[in-house]
Design an enzyme around this catalytic site. Structure first.
Site, PDB file in Angstrom:
ATOM      1  N   CYS A 260       0.865  -1.247  -0.130  1.00  0.00           N
ATOM      2  CA  CYS A 260      -0.154  -0.088  -0.042  1.00  0.00           C
ATOM      3  C   CYS A 260       0.938   1.210  -0.001  1.00  0.00           C
ATOM      4  O   CYS A 260       0.285   2.321   0.473  1.00  0.00           O
ATOM      5  CB  CYS A 260      -1.142  -0.034   1.093  1.00  0.00           C
ATOM      6  SG  CYS A 260      -2.180  -1.192   1.232  1.00  0.00           S
TER       7      CYS A 260
ATOM      8  N   LYS B  24      -8.552  -0.105  10.441  1.00  0.00           N
ATOM      9  CA  LYS B  24      -8.547  -0.996   9.373  1.00  0.00           C
ATOM     10  C   LYS B  24      -7.438  -2.225   9.892  1.00  0.00           C
ATOM     11  O   LYS B  24      -6.474  -2.152  10.225  1.00  0.00           O
ATOM     12  CB  LYS B  24      -8.070  -0.400   8.191  1.00  0.00           C
ATOM     13  CG  LYS B  24      -8.027  -1.597   7.009  1.00  0.00           C
ATOM     14  CD  LYS B  24      -7.620  -1.048   5.816  1.00  0.00           C
ATOM     15  CE  LYS B  24      -7.408  -1.854   4.654  1.00  0.00           C
ATOM     16  NZ  LYS B  24      -7.045  -1.313   3.409  1.00  0.00           N
TER      17      LYS B  24
ATOM     18  N   LYS C  78     -13.219  -1.403   9.601  1.00  0.00           N
ATOM     19  CA  LYS C  78     -13.103  -2.542   8.526  1.00  0.00           C
ATOM     20  C   LYS C  78     -12.185  -3.415   8.921  1.00  0.00           C
ATOM     21  O   LYS C  78     -11.150  -3.228   9.602  1.00  0.00           O
ATOM     22  CB  LYS C  78     -12.479  -1.657   7.392  1.00  0.00           C
ATOM     23  CG  LYS C  78     -12.283  -2.464   6.329  1.00  0.00           C
ATOM     24  CD  LYS C  78     -11.547  -1.944   5.015  1.00  0.00           C
ATOM     25  CE  LYS C  78     -11.130  -2.802   3.916  1.00  0.00           C
ATOM     26  NZ  LYS C  78     -10.304  -2.235   3.154  1.00  0.00           N
TER      27      LYS C  78
ATOM     28  N   SER D 106     -15.218  -7.924   1.389  1.00  0.00           N
ATOM     29  CA  SER D 106     -15.442  -9.041   0.366  1.00  0.00           C
ATOM     30  C   SER D 106     -15.548 -10.352   0.868  1.00  0.00           C
ATOM     31  O   SER D 106     -16.466 -11.021   0.430  1.00  0.00           O
ATOM     32  CB  SER D 106     -14.206  -9.090  -0.577  1.00  0.00           C
ATOM     33  OG  SER D 106     -12.972  -9.080   0.141  1.00  0.00           O
TER      34      SER D 106
HETATM   35  C1  PBG Z   1      -6.754  -1.218  -0.322  1.00  0.00           C
HETATM   36  C2  PBG Z   1      -7.982  -1.907   0.103  1.00  0.00           C
HETATM   37  C3  PBG Z   1      -8.294  -3.314   0.367  1.00  0.00           C
HETATM   38  C4  PBG Z   1      -9.764  -3.288   0.703  1.00  0.00           C
HETATM   39  C5  PBG Z   1     -10.330  -1.897   0.353  1.00  0.00           C
HETATM   40  N1  PBG Z   1      -9.207  -1.079   0.118  1.00  0.00           N
HETATM   41  C6  PBG Z   1      -7.590  -4.299   0.633  1.00  0.00           C
HETATM   42  C7  PBG Z   1      -6.696  -4.566   1.571  1.00  0.00           C
HETATM   43  O1  PBG Z   1      -6.534  -3.620   2.326  1.00  0.00           O
HETATM   44  O2  PBG Z   1      -5.831  -5.561   1.333  1.00  0.00           O
HETATM   45  C8  PBG Z   1     -10.540  -4.516   0.885  1.00  0.00           C
HETATM   46  C9  PBG Z   1     -11.962  -4.452   0.714  1.00  0.00           C
HETATM   47  C10 PBG Z   1     -12.774  -5.790   0.741  1.00  0.00           C
HETATM   48  O3  PBG Z   1     -12.204  -6.873   1.145  1.00  0.00           O
HETATM   49  O4  PBG Z   1     -13.613  -5.731   0.522  1.00  0.00           O
HETATM   50  N2  PBG Z   1      -5.982  -0.840   0.548  1.00  0.00           N
HETATM   51 ZN    ZN Z   2      -3.685  -0.642  -0.155  1.00  0.00          ZN
END
Ligand code: PBG
Ligand code: ZN
Length: 323
Positions: A127, A193, A246, A272
Site C-alpha cells: 500500500c 483497519k 473495517k 469482500s
Molecule cells: C486497499 C483496500 C483493500 C480493501 C479496500 N481497500 C484491501 C486490502 O487492504 O488488502 C478491502 C475491501 C474488501 O475486502 O472488500 N488498501
Molecule cells: Zn492498499
C-alpha cells in the site's frame, strides 16, 4: 404471567412503532471496480454479482443504481500498468480520473468516493513505496498519497477515502487539499483497519495481493481493542470528517466502542470475505440469503454505524423498495 415484552410484539404496526434501528437506502455506499478497455464486465468467481468493469459498463451500472435510489459509490481501479511506485495513479490521465470525470459528466449529482491507496497500482502489491528492506516507507508514501489526492480532487471526486493505514495520512492530505483550494473536499478515513483475512476475495477483484509479505506492518492487529479506538481518535484529531471500521462483522464491538468515543459520523466496510461467505451460503442452499443479508446489515447500524460500504447495497435497495 408477566407480559411486559410480549404485549409490544402483538402486531406489525406496533412492532414498527417500537423499532429502534432501521436500514434506509441512504445508508449505503456501493463499491465499483474499474478496468481498462471497453465492453468489459468480468464477474469474480468468489463474489457473484461483483464485476470488474470498463468505464462504459460502469456508466451503465450507475444509470441502473440511480433508478433504485442508490446514489453513492466508492471506486477502485485496476490499471493495466503497475510499477514500484504506482505511477499510473499519479498522472492526470489515470484510470481513476477518467472514470470520475466520465461519471460526474453524465451524472453530476452522483456521490463519488475514491479509495486512495497504492496496492492496486504497485507491482509488489503493497500500500505504498518500499524501502531497501522491503518495508513500506511511511513518509515517502505520505508524499505520493498527497499527489494522488490532488489527482482525484482535480477529476471532481466528492470525497476521498485513504485506505493505506499510513501514520499521519489524514493531516498530510488535509494540508495538501486545503493549500490547493480543496477545503470543501471531505476525507473519510479508513481509520481503524485490521490486517484481516476477510480481504481475500477483494485482492482477486482488485488484483492487489502483495507479492511477498503481508500488511501487518501497517494494518492493525485484530487482537487490539484499545488501539482500535486510538487509531480512529487520532484520525479525528488530524481532521478526518468520517471515521471507519473495517472489516465490519467480526468487529461489531469495535464499531460500538468508536461510536461511543467519537461524535463524527462512522462508516463500516462490510468487506469482500463477508459478502463471499453469504453468497457461498446462498449457493449451498443453507441460508435464507436475503434475510441473513438484511439482518447482517442491520447489525452494523445497531452497533453504531451511520454509513455501510457494502457489495450488498444494490440488493438491499431493491429489497427496501419492495417494502
Ligand atoms: C486497499 C483496500 C483493500 C480493501 C479496500 N481497500 C484491501 C486490502 O487492504 O488488502 C478491502 C475491501 C474488501 O475486502 O472488500 N488498501
Ligand atoms: Zn492498499
Amino acid at each position: 404471567m408477566f407480559k411486559r415484552f410480549r404485549r409490544k410484539r402483538v402486531n406489525e404496526t406496533l412492532r414498527n412503532l417500537v423499532k429502534e434501528t432501521v436500514l434506509t437506502k441512504n445508508d449505503f455506499i456501493y463499491p465499483l471496480f474499474v478496468k481498462e478497455g471497453t465492453g468489459i464486465k468480468n464477474e469474480i468467481s468468489s463474489m457473484p454479482g461483483v464485476f470488474q468493469m470498463s468505464i462504459d459498463e460502469i456508466l451503465k451500472e450507475c444509470a441502473y443504481i440511480r433508478t433504485i435510489g442508490l446514489n453513492s459509490i466508492i471506486l477502485f481501479a485496476i490499471p493495466d500498468l503497475k510499477d514500484s511506485i504506482g505511477s499510473e495513479c499519479l498522472c492526470e490521465h489515470s484510470i481513476i480520473s477518467r472514470t470520475v470525470k466520465a461519471i460526474k459528466k453524465e451524472f453530476p449529482d452522483m456521490f463519488v468516493v475514491t479509495d486512495l491507496c497504492f496496492c492496486e497500482y504497485t507491482d509488489h502489491g503493497h500500500c505504498g513505496i518500499l524501502d531497501e528492506n522491503s518495508t513500506v516507507n511511511n513518509d515517502a508514501t505520505l508524499e505520493i498519497s498527497a499527489q494522488q489526492a490532488l489527482i482525484h480532487a482535480k477529476a471532481g471526486v466528492d470525497m476521498i477515502a485513504p485506505s493505506g493505514m499510513m501514520d499521519g495520512i489524514i493531516e498530510a492530505l488535509r494540508t495538501t487539499l486545503d493549500s490547493n483550494g480543496y477545503e470543501n473536499l471531505p476525507i473519510m478515513a479508513y481509520s481503524t483497519k485490521f490486517a484481516s483475512a476477510y480481504y481475500g476475495p477483494f485482492r482477486d477483484v482488485a488484483e492487489s495481493a502483495p507479492s511477498k509479505g503481508d500488511r501487518k506492518m501497517y494494518q492493525m492487529d485484530p487482537a487490539n481493542r484499545l488501539e482500535a479506538i486510538e487509531e480512529s481518535l487520532e484520525d479525528e484529531r488530524q481532521g478526518a470528517d468520517i471515521l471507519m471500521v473495517k472489516p465490519a462483522l467480526a468487529y461489531l464491538d469495535v464499531i460500538r466502542e468508536i461510536r461511543n468515543a467519537s461524535k463524527l459520523p462512522l462508516a463500516v466496510y462490510n468487506v469482500s470475505g463477508e459478502y463471499a461467505m453469504l453468497q457461498a451460503g446462498k449457493k449451498a442452499g443453507i441460508i435464507d440469503y436475503e434475510r441473513v443479508m438484511m439482518e447482517t446489515l442491520l447489525s452494523f447500524k445497531r452497533a453504531g454505524a451511520d454509513i455501510i460500504i457494502t457489495y450488498h447495497a444494490k440488493e438491499a435497495c431493491e429489497i427496501l423498495n419492495k417494502q
